[in-house]
Design a protein around this motif. Structure first.
Motif, short mmCIF file in Angstrom:
data_model
loop_
_atom_site.label_atom_id
_atom_site.label_comp_id
_atom_site.label_asym_id
_atom_site.label_seq_id
_atom_site.Cartn_x
_atom_site.Cartn_y
_atom_site.Cartn_z
N ALA A 279 2.08 12.89 -8.50
CA ALA A 279 1.31 13.59 -9.68
C ALA A 279 -0.21 13.80 -9.32
CB ALA A 279 1.37 12.55 -10.89
N LYS A 280 -0.93 12.71 -8.49
CA LYS A 280 -2.37 12.96 -8.25
C LYS A 280 -2.31 14.12 -7.02
CE LYS A 280 -6.14 10.48 -6.25
NZ LYS A 280 -6.49 9.16 -5.45
N SER A 281 -1.54 14.11 -6.39
CA SER A 281 -1.90 15.42 -5.30
C SER A 281 -1.34 16.59 -6.01
CB SER A 281 -0.41 15.28 -4.17
OG SER A 281 0.71 15.44 -4.61
N LYS A 282 -0.66 16.87 -7.00
CA LYS A 282 -0.38 18.11 -7.86
C LYS A 282 -1.31 18.31 -8.97
CE LYS A 282 3.19 19.17 -5.29
NZ LYS A 282 3.16 20.62 -4.47
N ASN A 283 -2.43 17.43 -9.20
CA ASN A 283 -3.33 17.34 -10.23
C ASN A 283 -2.75 17.41 -11.56
OD1 ASN A 283 -5.66 17.63 -8.61
ND2 ASN A 283 -5.14 19.72 -8.19
N MET A 284 -1.58 16.61 -11.65
CA MET A 284 -1.00 16.53 -12.97
C MET A 284 -1.71 15.73 -13.87
SD MET A 284 2.85 16.15 -11.60
CE MET A 284 3.71 16.07 -13.14
N THR A 285 -1.59 16.03 -15.24
CA THR A 285 -2.33 15.26 -16.30
C THR A 285 -1.32 15.05 -17.26
OG1 THR A 285 -3.32 17.16 -17.10
CG2 THR A 285 -4.68 16.04 -15.81
N PRO B 170 -4.95 3.70 -19.67
CA PRO B 170 -4.51 3.76 -18.07
C PRO B 170 -3.06 3.60 -17.89
CG PRO B 170 -6.56 2.55 -18.49
CD PRO B 170 -5.92 2.64 -19.74
N TYR B 171 -2.53 2.61 -18.64
CA TYR B 171 -1.00 2.18 -18.38
C TYR B 171 -0.22 3.09 -19.08
CZ TYR B 171 -3.22 -2.20 -16.89
OH TYR B 171 -3.95 -3.40 -16.23
N VAL B 172 -0.43 3.73 -20.07
CA VAL B 172 0.27 4.53 -20.93
C VAL B 172 0.30 5.88 -20.14
CG1 VAL B 172 0.53 5.84 -22.96
CG2 VAL B 172 0.04 3.60 -23.02
N GLU B 173 -1.25 6.42 -19.58
CA GLU B 173 -1.11 7.59 -18.96
C GLU B 173 -0.17 7.42 -17.74
OE1 GLU B 173 -5.14 8.04 -18.20
OE2 GLU B 173 -5.78 9.01 -20.00
N LYS B 174 -0.18 6.36 -16.89
CA LYS B 174 0.61 6.37 -15.77
C LYS B 174 1.96 6.48 -15.97
CE LYS B 174 -2.24 3.01 -12.94
NZ LYS B 174 -2.51 1.84 -12.30
N GLN B 175 2.66 5.85 -17.09
CA GLN B 175 3.97 5.85 -17.49
C GLN B 175 4.28 7.34 -17.85
OE1 GLN B 175 6.33 3.58 -17.32
NE2 GLN B 175 7.75 5.11 -17.39
N LEU B 176 3.29 8.13 -18.51
CA LEU B 176 3.59 9.57 -18.75
C LEU B 176 3.78 10.28 -17.63
CD1 LEU B 176 1.32 10.05 -22.03
CD2 LEU B 176 3.90 9.81 -21.91
N LEU B 177 2.93 10.05 -16.84
CA LEU B 177 2.86 10.91 -15.50
C LEU B 177 4.33 10.77 -14.67
CD1 LEU B 177 -0.53 10.47 -14.21
CD2 LEU B 177 0.34 12.47 -14.93
N GLN C 160 0.71 -1.42 -0.11
CA GLN C 160 0.23 0.12 0.04
C GLN C 160 1.05 1.30 0.25
OE1 GLN C 160 -3.48 -0.59 0.44
NE2 GLN C 160 -3.86 1.68 -0.03
N VAL C 161 0.91 2.15 -1.12
CA VAL C 161 1.50 3.48 -1.22
C VAL C 161 0.67 4.57 -1.05
CG1 VAL C 161 3.37 4.77 -2.41
CG2 VAL C 161 3.12 1.83 -2.73
N GLY C 162 0.57 5.19 0.20
CA GLY C 162 -0.36 6.42 0.24
C GLY C 162 -1.86 5.67 -0.05
N SER C 163 -2.44 6.38 -0.84
CA SER C 163 -3.96 5.79 -1.08
C SER C 163 -3.66 4.92 -2.60
CB SER C 163 -4.74 6.92 -1.51
OG SER C 163 -4.28 7.65 -2.57
N GLY C 164 -2.55 4.52 -2.95
CA GLY C 164 -2.28 3.68 -3.98
C GLY C 164 -1.95 2.22 -3.68
N THR C 165 -1.98 1.34 -4.62
CA THR C 165 -1.58 -0.20 -4.31
C THR C 165 -0.43 -0.66 -5.25
OG1 THR C 165 -3.46 -0.95 -5.51
CG2 THR C 165 -3.66 -0.57 -3.43
N VAL C 166 0.36 -1.44 -4.91
CA VAL C 166 1.08 -2.24 -5.86
C VAL C 166 0.77 -3.56 -5.68
CG1 VAL C 166 3.55 -3.25 -6.34
CG2 VAL C 166 3.08 -0.77 -5.55
N LEU C 167 0.33 -4.06 -6.78
CA LEU C 167 -0.41 -5.69 -6.82
C LEU C 167 0.84 -6.58 -7.06
CD1 LEU C 167 -3.25 -5.21 -9.32
CD2 LEU C 167 -3.40 -5.12 -6.60
#
Length: 532
Positions: free
Chosen positions: A120-126, A182-189, A61-68
């Motif tokens: 990135a989420k905390s900074k509202n990055m897109t 979704p995976y490509v967006e994550k990598q770009l962030l 568990q990383v902050g509010s995110g997860t690593v599966l």
């Protein structure tokens, strides 16, 4: 250099070519693994949710995110498959430590990625729309290509399968875009956050000049008291730390008694003593020269900070407790020096491997005979064609430019010779050789006045500072977004420390008693594309 010569050289040096986990380009290999899984799911009518539901245990568990755990396993499997191409089975006990290191690297990289996503989420990055479109187009094209490869050369069968299931290739690509986005967006962030961190790094001309004269590489040897960081209990690790400290204290006492104290001899004997009591519990290694980034951070920091001749420790890393003897150091400038190199021809008189006493004597006698013929006027090139047993004799027996570091035996045999002169017969691996000097290029001291050297040094310093900035940023993010083990990781750790060891011992006993089966662990299930 012929194939046989290369084999002898590698055998002499004890080298085994091991592909190490390397930095990837911006299009992550993980995305390609995911793409293949998605292709299979789409062509077989499944859903990505079905896969995640079956193996989506939360590892961290990383902050509010997860690593599966499933994502970690997929990335580790990617390395297992890669190493297999080099003839190395990482699932065997022989490479257990390598696999553990890879798994740790994968976990660290997965957590790092999730930390960056949380930031990135905390900074509202897109993601940048243009980069998203370009990257997504590339990934979709790669996915289609990889999917088509599952059908071999039967292009029509692939097209028919796509049309039958999706109606058209365009609709198939749209489905892929939907699944991959979704995976490509994550990598770009992640790339955007990385660029933000690295963008704050700057290097001046004064920095480059100062860095050029600083310590660039260190020569060291060490005694390692081995720990299994995943499975050893806290009390076991504490006991090993105490043992390492006791050994270190003894080394310092012995060194103070005698100025001729031999660390290597002491460490080798101590490792043998400890391994006799508990197999694979200690190891001595002469590491030679290494630069920053080649060793784990704790080891590197201690080795670079020590003075030449110092013995420091115990230094704890994921591998255990190190007692380090610093032998020498060289400035960064030496890394960019151009060493003296030589080019040569060679005549090879091979006698094989193993107990080849008779063969070695015969090869020695023939080498001496040919040497005498050369002195009487026999052409060296003629002698290569007539006598050399190496496969490169067909192409002239050429050994292209090499340095003392690359091949000290041959290099030293050519020392003092002028172009055209040849050496006396030397023993080289499982052969005798006579070498003729073709050309010699002198040593060249590196200088920052050479623009090529300057640019390389500046890039190296920038990379070093970027790595340091990234490490500091990750440490900061871990405070902001705490990393906690998931239930799956805790259970796996408990199992490996307790029942897993018991089952492993029972398995080894069964193999030893019956002579059947293997003591290695099994491999994980993988999804392979099928063409129907």
């Amino acid at each position: 250099m012929g194939k046989e010569s290369r084999i002898r050289q590698e055998r002499k040096l004890g080298l085994i070519e091991k592909p190490a986990p390397q930095k990837r380009d911006r299009t992550s290999t993980v995305l390609r693994v995911i793409a293949i899984i998605l292709i299979v799911v789409l062509l077989t009518g499944g859903t990505i949710l079905g896969i995640r539901g079956a193996s989506g245990e939360i590892a961290y568990q990383v902050g509010s995110g997860t690593v599966l755990q499933s994502d970690i396993d997929a990335r580790v499997q990617n390395y297992i498959d890669m190493y297999k191409q080099y003839g190395m089975d990482l699932t065997s006990s022989e490479y257990a430590s390598t696999l553990n290191s890879i798994r740790k690297s994968v976990i660290d990289a997965s957590i790092e990625q999730e930390l960056f996503l949380q930031y990135a989420k905390s900074k509202n990055m897109t993601p940048d729309p243009a980069k998203l479109k370009t990257s997504l187009d590339t990934e979709v094209d790669n996915a289609v290509k990889q999917s088509q490869e599952q059908f071999g050369t039967d292009t029509q069968a692939f097209n028919d399968a796509v049309v039958a299931q999706f109606g058209s290739m365009d609709k198939y690509k749209e489905k892929l875009r939907e699944q991959l986005q979704p995976y490509v967006e994550k990598q770009l962030l992640v790339d955007a956050v990385t660029a933000e961190v690295e963008g704050k790094v700057s290097v001046t001309d004064a920095d480059v000049k100062s860095y050029f004269t600083s310590v660039g590489r260190v020569n060291a040897e060490h005694l390692l008291i081995i720990i299994d960081s995943e499975n050893d209990s806290a009390s076991t690790i504490a006991a090993k730390k105490k043992e390492a400290q006791s050994i270190y204290d003894d080394i310092i006492a012995e060194k103070q008694k005698s100025s001729s104290f031999d660390f290597a001899k002491y460490a080798q004997e101590k490792a043998a003593e400890l391994n006799k009591e508990t197999p694979d519990s200690a190891r001595y290694e002469a590491l030679g020269f290494f630069t920053k980034g080649q060793m784990v951070k704790e080891f590197e920091t201690a080795a670079f900070a020590a003075k030449v001749g110092d013995i420091v420790g115990p230094v704890q890393t994921e591998f255990g407790f190190h007692i380090i003897h610093k032998i020498a150091e060289e400035p960064v400038s030496s890394i960019y020096d151009t060493p003296e190199t030589v080019k040569a021809l060679h005549i090879v008189f091979g006698f094989g491997t193993g107990d080849q006493t008779a063969g070695a004597k015969a090869a020695e006698a023939l080498a001496n005979k040919v040497y005498a013929e050369l002195q009487k006027g026999l052409s060296f090139k003629t002698a290569i064609t007539k006598y050399s047993t190496d496969s490169d004799a067909k192409t002239g027996g050429v050994l292209d430019y090499f340095s003392e570091t690359g091949d000290d035996i041959r290099f030293n045999a050519l020392k003092g010779l002028k172009v055209g002169q040849y050496s006396k017969p030397i023993v080289y691996g499982s052969s005798y050789e006579i070498l003729q000097l073709v050309d010699r290029k002198p040593f060249v001291k590196a200088s920052l006045t050479d623009k090529t050297v300057y640019d390389k040094v500046k890039t190296a310093l920038e990379d070093e500072r970027k790595a340091d900035a990234k490490a500091a940023f990750i440490a900061q993010l871990k405070e902001q977004f705490p990393v906690r083990q998931g239930t799956w990781s805790r259970l796996a750790g408990w199992f490996n420390r307790g029942p897993g060891k018991v089952f492993s011992a029972i398995g080894q006993w069964i193999v030893k008693a019956t002579g059947k089966g293997e003591t290695t662990s099994g491999s994980s299930d993988t999804v392979t594309p099928s063409a129907q």
